[in-house]
Each structure stands twice: as C-alpha cells, then as structure tokens.
Scaffold this active site. Structure first.
Site, short mmCIF file in Angstrom:
data_model
loop_
_atom_site.label_atom_id
_atom_site.label_comp_id
_atom_site.label_asym_id
_atom_site.label_seq_id
_atom_site.Cartn_x
_atom_site.Cartn_y
_atom_site.Cartn_z
N SER A 52 0.83 -1.20 0.00
CA SER A 52 0.00 0.00 0.00
C SER A 52 0.86 1.25 0.00
O SER A 52 1.88 1.32 0.71
CB SER A 52 -0.94 0.01 1.21
OG SER A 52 -1.84 -1.08 1.15
N GLN A 70 10.60 -1.69 3.14
CA GLN A 70 9.88 -2.87 2.67
C GLN A 70 9.75 -2.87 1.15
O GLN A 70 9.93 -3.90 0.50
CB GLN A 70 8.49 -2.94 3.30
CG GLN A 70 8.48 -3.47 4.72
CD GLN A 70 7.06 -3.73 5.20
OE1 GLN A 70 6.13 -3.01 4.87
NE2 GLN A 70 6.90 -4.77 5.99
N GLY A 92 -1.76 5.55 3.92
CA GLY A 92 -2.09 5.64 5.34
C GLY A 92 -3.13 4.64 5.80
O GLY A 92 -4.05 5.00 6.54
N ASP A 125 -7.65 0.29 10.33
CA ASP A 125 -7.08 -0.08 9.03
C ASP A 125 -8.24 -0.17 8.04
O ASP A 125 -9.07 -1.08 8.13
CB ASP A 125 -6.33 -1.41 9.11
CG ASP A 125 -5.53 -1.73 7.85
OD1 ASP A 125 -5.83 -1.14 6.79
OD2 ASP A 125 -4.62 -2.56 7.92
N ARG A 127 -8.04 -0.57 4.75
CA ARG A 127 -7.65 -1.14 3.46
C ARG A 127 -8.50 -2.35 3.09
O ARG A 127 -9.05 -3.04 3.95
CB ARG A 127 -6.18 -1.55 3.49
CG ARG A 127 -5.22 -0.39 3.57
CD ARG A 127 -3.79 -0.85 3.65
NE ARG A 127 -3.53 -1.57 4.90
CZ ARG A 127 -2.38 -2.16 5.19
NH1 ARG A 127 -1.39 -2.13 4.31
NH2 ARG A 127 -2.22 -2.77 6.36
#
Length: 196
Positions: A52, A70, A92, A125, A127
């Site tokens: 992400s 990462q 974010g 979160d 996502r």
C-alpha cells in the site's frame, strides 16, 4: 470495470520491471500499479507483494514506518527471484495523506497509530485487498507465494480461487522512532514478526 489502462517497461535500480496501470478510468491520476520483474512466469507459482502506498516512507524516507525499506526489499527480491509488486493506492491504511498527517500529530501527543486513527473517527485499518485479488485474476495468475507479515493479506486469498502456496516473511529492523509503531502492528493487528 477495472482494466489495464497502460503498460511499459521501466528500468530501476533493482532491474527492469514491466509496469501495468489498473483503473476503471483512463484519466485516473492515481491508478493501482503492478510491477512485474523480468523472468516472471505467470504459469508457475508467482512471488507477490501487496504493497500500500506510503508517500512519507517511500518518497521522503520517514523513519516513523518501515514502508520505504519494505518496498526496496520487495523490489530487490522480485528482481532476483521473479515476481510482482501490486502497488495499491491506499495511503495511510487507506485514510489518505491529510488524515495520516493529522494522525501523526496525535501520535506526537502519545497516541499509537490505532488510537490516533480511532480518535479521528477513522478505522484502524481501512484497506481492502479485494482489488489486488482481482488484478491477479485479470493476469491469470493461479498460484502465489505472498511476501508479507500481515495476516489480513493472507486471508484475502480465502475463497478467492487463487492458491496461496506459502508466506515469505518481509521483516525490517526497527529504529529508535518506529519501534512502537511495529509493536502496535504486532500486538493490535497480529503481524507475524519473528524478530520483534
């Protein structure tokens, strides 16, 4: 309907990648991207990273997270072993850069990443990885090794029709700034850290 709007070869410090832009609209300035390393065989088990967007960590090298490291490690791994990075525009944890900076301000007052999001009335979160699964299907990939520490990314393959062959850990050493951030990832979200 999600489609491939453009593709091109892009040379990087880690090697050559073919980049696909996926969106529903050809005028979308922030499409999801798939970076495919050379010598990647879609008919075999494909190494995959769901990543992400994190402009603070990747572009400006913020030490508050390990996202930039990462991404670098994933690009190096894919270049050496074959595979792809599915780059999701979910800045974010999908709250956007403005809310992310507001959350950073709250973190300076002593709140952790989860508490800061919740105080802003946002999800811990937000996502979703469904779109990443959709892109894998569009590329006709049926078996993957997933480069991740996040159990939610592993769960995305449940009932997806895509075989999750194995998980490949992607751990980055903590620094003096992001140690508590990584601890929250482990304690609240259950990230699969072996070194922390």
């Amino acid at each position: 309907m999600l489609t491939i709007q453009a593709q091109s070869n892009v040379p990087t410090d880690f090697g050559m990648f073919t980049v696909y832009a996926f969106s529903e609209n050809e005028n979308d300035w922030c499409p999801h991207l798939v970076w495919v390393a050379e010598k990647t065989d879609f008919n075999e088990v494909v190494n995959v990273r769901f990543h992400s967007e994190c402009i603070t960590g990747e572009v400006f090298r913020s030490r508050k997270c390990e996202c930039g490291q990462q991404l670098d490690a994933a690009m190096k791994f894919m270049s050496e072993n074959g595979g792809m990075i599915i780059y999701l525009r979910q800045e974010g944890r999908n709250i956007g850069i403005i809310n992310k900076l507001k959350a950073y301000a709250l973190q300076e007052q002593g709140f952790d990443t989860v508490e800061a999001n919740l105080r802003l009335g946002l999800p811990a979160d937000g996502r979703s990885f469904d779109v990443a699964i959709e892109m894998l299907k569009m590329l006709e990939i049926s078996k993957v090794n997933l480069l991740t520490n996040n159990p939610e990314k592993l769960k995305a393959f449940n009932n997806s029709g895509i075989l999750l062959n194995k998980r490949i850990p992607l751990e980055i050493e903590s620094n003096s700034v992001n140690a508590s951030y990584l601890t929250t990832k482990k304690d609240y979200f259950g990230h699969l850290f072996e070194k922390l």
